[in-house]
Design a protein around this motif. Sequence first.
Motif, PDB file in Angstrom:
ATOM      1  N   VAL A   1     -56.950  48.322   8.398  1.00  0.00           N
ATOM      2  CA  VAL A   1     -55.478  48.340   8.290  1.00  0.00           C
ATOM      3  C   VAL A   1     -54.835  48.818   9.589  1.00  0.00           C
ATOM      4  O   VAL A   1     -53.651  48.578   9.818  1.00  0.00           O
ATOM      5  N   GLY A   2     -55.622  49.508  10.423  1.00  0.00           N
ATOM      6  CA  GLY A   2     -55.158  49.882  11.758  1.00  0.00           C
ATOM      7  C   GLY A   2     -54.072  50.937  11.762  1.00  0.00           C
ATOM      8  O   GLY A   2     -53.762  51.554  10.724  1.00  0.00           O
ATOM      9  N   ALA A   3     -53.468  51.114  12.926  1.00  0.00           N
ATOM     10  CA  ALA A   3     -52.502  52.208  13.133  1.00  0.00           C
ATOM     11  C   ALA A   3     -51.232  52.014  12.317  1.00  0.00           C
ATOM     12  O   ALA A   3     -50.531  52.982  12.004  1.00  0.00           O
ATOM     13  N   THR A   4     -50.915  50.781  11.962  1.00  0.00           N
ATOM     14  CA  THR A   4     -49.672  50.545  11.205  1.00  0.00           C
ATOM     15  C   THR A   4     -49.916  50.594   9.694  1.00  0.00           C
ATOM     16  O   THR A   4     -48.966  50.486   8.913  1.00  0.00           O
ATOM     17  N   GLY A   5     -51.158  50.720   9.290  1.00  0.00           N
ATOM     18  CA  GLY A   5     -51.468  50.786   7.865  1.00  0.00           C
ATOM     19  C   GLY A   5     -51.666  52.223   7.414  1.00  0.00           C
ATOM     20  O   GLY A   5     -51.522  53.172   8.185  1.00  0.00           O
ATOM     21  N   ARG A   6     -51.999  52.361   6.106  1.00  0.00           N
ATOM     22  CA  ARG A   6     -52.227  53.695   5.544  1.00  0.00           C
ATOM     23  C   ARG A   6     -53.348  53.629   4.519  1.00  0.00           C
ATOM     24  O   ARG A   6     -53.458  52.643   3.779  1.00  0.00           O
ATOM     25  N   VAL A   7     -54.146  54.702   4.450  1.00  0.00           N
ATOM     26  CA  VAL A   7     -55.217  54.778   3.445  1.00  0.00           C
ATOM     27  C   VAL A   7     -55.096  56.119   2.739  1.00  0.00           C
ATOM     28  O   VAL A   7     -55.041  57.169   3.395  1.00  0.00           O
ATOM     29  N   THR A   8     -55.049  56.094   1.424  1.00  0.00           N
ATOM     30  CA  THR A   8     -55.037  57.341   0.652  1.00  0.00           C
ATOM     31  C   THR A   8     -56.329  57.435  -0.134  1.00  0.00           C
ATOM     32  O   THR A   8     -56.655  56.539  -0.927  1.00  0.00           O
ATOM     33  N   LEU A   9     -57.079  58.507   0.118  1.00  0.00           N
ATOM     34  CA  LEU A   9     -58.349  58.745  -0.592  1.00  0.00           C
ATOM     35  C   LEU A   9     -58.094  59.802  -1.663  1.00  0.00           C
ATOM     36  O   LEU A   9     -57.479  60.834  -1.369  1.00  0.00           O
ATOM     37  N   VAL A  10     -58.562  59.559  -2.876  1.00  0.00           N
ATOM     38  CA  VAL A  10     -58.435  60.563  -3.940  1.00  0.00           C
ATOM     39  C   VAL A  10     -59.830  60.952  -4.413  1.00  0.00           C
ATOM     40  O   VAL A  10     -60.649  60.084  -4.758  1.00  0.00           O
ATOM     41  N   GLU A  11     -60.093  62.250  -4.415  1.00  0.00           N
ATOM     42  CA  GLU A  11     -61.411  62.758  -4.797  1.00  0.00           C
ATOM     43  C   GLU A  11     -61.216  64.110  -5.502  1.00  0.00           C
ATOM     44  O   GLU A  11     -60.375  64.911  -5.083  1.00  0.00           O
ATOM     45  N   ALA A  12     -62.020  64.335  -6.556  1.00  0.00           N
ATOM     46  CA  ALA A  12     -61.853  65.562  -7.339  1.00  0.00           C
ATOM     47  C   ALA A  12     -62.765  66.702  -6.883  1.00  0.00           C
ATOM     48  O   ALA A  12     -62.399  67.873  -6.993  1.00  0.00           O
ATOM     49  N   ALA A  13     -63.956  66.379  -6.398  1.00  0.00           N
ATOM     50  CA  ALA A  13     -64.924  67.440  -6.061  1.00  0.00           C
ATOM     51  C   ALA A  13     -64.564  68.089  -4.730  1.00  0.00           C
ATOM     52  O   ALA A  13     -64.344  67.391  -3.733  1.00  0.00           O
ATOM     53  N   GLY A  14     -64.555  69.435  -4.735  1.00  0.00           N
ATOM     54  CA  GLY A  14     -64.154  70.178  -3.544  1.00  0.00           C
ATOM     55  C   GLY A  14     -64.977  69.816  -2.319  1.00  0.00           C
ATOM     56  O   GLY A  14     -64.432  69.611  -1.225  1.00  0.00           O
ATOM     57  N   GLN A  15     -66.302  69.689  -2.504  1.00  0.00           N
ATOM     58  CA  GLN A  15     -67.117  69.430  -1.311  1.00  0.00           C
ATOM     59  C   GLN A  15     -66.940  67.997  -0.818  1.00  0.00           C
ATOM     60  O   GLN A  15     -67.051  67.732   0.375  1.00  0.00           O
ATOM     61  N   GLY A  16     -66.599  67.072  -1.745  1.00  0.00           N
ATOM     62  CA  GLY A  16     -66.294  65.701  -1.328  1.00  0.00           C
ATOM     63  C   GLY A  16     -65.014  65.681  -0.505  1.00  0.00           C
ATOM     64  O   GLY A  16     -64.941  65.043   0.553  1.00  0.00           O
ATOM     65  N   VAL A  17     -63.995  66.403  -0.986  1.00  0.00           N
ATOM     66  CA  VAL A  17     -62.714  66.469  -0.274  1.00  0.00           C
ATOM     67  C   VAL A  17     -62.918  67.055   1.125  1.00  0.00           C
ATOM     68  O   VAL A  17     -62.442  66.507   2.134  1.00  0.00           O
ATOM     69  N   ALA A  18     -63.676  68.160   1.193  1.00  0.00           N
ATOM     70  CA  ALA A  18     -63.912  68.810   2.499  1.00  0.00           C
ATOM     71  C   ALA A  18     -64.672  67.864   3.424  1.00  0.00           C
ATOM     72  O   ALA A  18     -64.340  67.744   4.617  1.00  0.00           O
ATOM     73  N   ALA A  19     -65.685  67.176   2.858  1.00  0.00           N
ATOM     74  CA  ALA A  19     -66.482  66.255   3.691  1.00  0.00           C
ATOM     75  C   ALA A  19     -65.616  65.103   4.186  1.00  0.00           C
ATOM     76  O   ALA A  19     -65.731  64.668   5.335  1.00  0.00           O
ATOM     77  N   ALA A  20     -64.722  64.601   3.318  1.00  0.00           N
ATOM     78  CA  ALA A  20     -63.851  63.493   3.730  1.00  0.00           C
ATOM     79  C   ALA A  20     -62.911  63.959   4.844  1.00  0.00           C
ATOM     80  O   ALA A  20     -62.727  63.258   5.849  1.00  0.00           O
ATOM     81  N   ARG A  21     -62.339  65.148   4.672  1.00  0.00           N
ATOM     82  CA  ARG A  21     -61.397  65.633   5.699  1.00  0.00           C
ATOM     83  C   ARG A  21     -62.117  65.786   7.037  1.00  0.00           C
ATOM     84  O   ARG A  21     -61.574  65.461   8.088  1.00  0.00           O
ATOM     85  N   GLU A  22     -63.365  66.283   6.988  1.00  0.00           N
ATOM     86  CA  GLU A  22     -64.111  66.496   8.231  1.00  0.00           C
ATOM     87  C   GLU A  22     -64.542  65.160   8.851  1.00  0.00           C
ATOM     88  O   GLU A  22     -64.378  64.932  10.039  1.00  0.00           O
TER      89      GLU A  22
END
Length: 413
Positions: free
Chosen positions: A286-307
């Motif tokens: 989607v590139g710089a003009t697009g957007r991606v929203t990730l939804v995850e419930a597990a804390g370690q998944g969220v932290a891993a995605a952010r990193e």
Amino acid sequence: MTEPSERGLAEAERVELTVDAVAPGGHCVARVDGQVVFVRHALPGERVIAEVTEVHRGFVRADAVTVLDPSPDRVEPPCPYAKPGACGGCDLQHVAPDAQLAWKTAVVREQLVRLGGLTDVELDRLDVRVQALPGGLLGWRSRVRYAVDAADRAGLLKHRSHEVVPIDRCRIAHPAIQQLPVLTPTGARWSAAEAVETVASTGGDVTVTEIRAGVPAPVSGPAEVREVAAGRDWTLPASAFWQVHPAAASTLSTAVLDLLDPQPGEIAWDLYGGAGLFAAGLAERVGATGRVTLVEAAGQGVAAARENLADLPAVEVVSARVETALARRRITGPVDVVVLDPPRSGAGAPVVRALAAAGPRAIAYVACDPAAFARDVRTFAGLGWRLAALRGFDLFPMTQHVEQVGLLLPPTA
Ligand SMILES: C[S@@+](CC[C@H](N)C(=O)[O-])C[C@H]1O[C@@H](n2cnc3c(N)ncnc32)[C@H](O)[C@@H]1O
């Protein structure tokens, strides 16, 4: 104490029967005087002597202990523990490689007809065929749960049981795991070994320890693994979700992007996103003009995605349950494309309805349970959506499990 079935088949009783079609769960169906028998270690068309292992109201379970008339698809299991009464880890070691794919294809089709409401004609049009991954049928499993019982016996669990079957090594385990001695209760022998991480849990008298390939030794504190997938390097907590087969993550990422074909500037959702495998690929497309929203419930998944996705400014990581994020409008449309990769239980009707209402042009549904997937496909169909493409992948050779990626399109498409 087991109750006799209507016909009187009792536990441990032996019965000669002809094996019929495959069924979900790693067994085939047979009938004895109208009574349903789910037979393991068998193949369709075989004449076998089966020993009853469990008696239930309306059906029994049994193991094929003697094969009188073998299928041409029968092979000698490469693992000596893959036999009736022994290890319960594999379901299909006695099945030739191509026949394993045909077996899984049959299960996928059967569930989509029975639970998904599709016709055989539609399935023929979709050309449903489960494909093998590179690397063969052995040595692929990067996580293995070894068990130790109160008598200090180490190994794997018997089918549908907490009984430990002592083994020397698991043949489907990754080579980094196979080279280790089978665990000791203290895990002491692992500490010096390469490529292990232990996650201990106890069920009754049995301690189960998960070993994860890819962890640099020595292990101290929460271990991390490195993976390479979808053209990127990943660093994750060893106990975070990641596909078990080394080729799985890239295979699924390619299939999802291929089916969705995200375009520059589009808005994408990666639901049940884990460490962000699909979000990474979506963000690139989607590139710089697009957007991606990730939804995850597990804390370690969220932290891993952010990193792991920190270099991708188009990605926002939302820490929430998907149901809640949709119901409370923490994420709202417009949205163009969605990746839906729920756990085995499936997405469920409320999530399906909310997604249909959000109005994306396409949804890629990644499914590890054919029954849950088929039920959700039926819910989509009730809203006018159709399954426009389906790919099956053998991410779990020798076992009954199968992965699917389906493309769902809205009524207007
Ligand atoms: C099959 S995994 C897929 C992960 C990721 N898409 C991948 O391929 O690596 C399912 C993920 O959904 C997460 N999960 C389970 N239930 C959830 C829920 N109700 N809402 C959001 N995430 C959930 C799990 O923590 C897990 O990371």
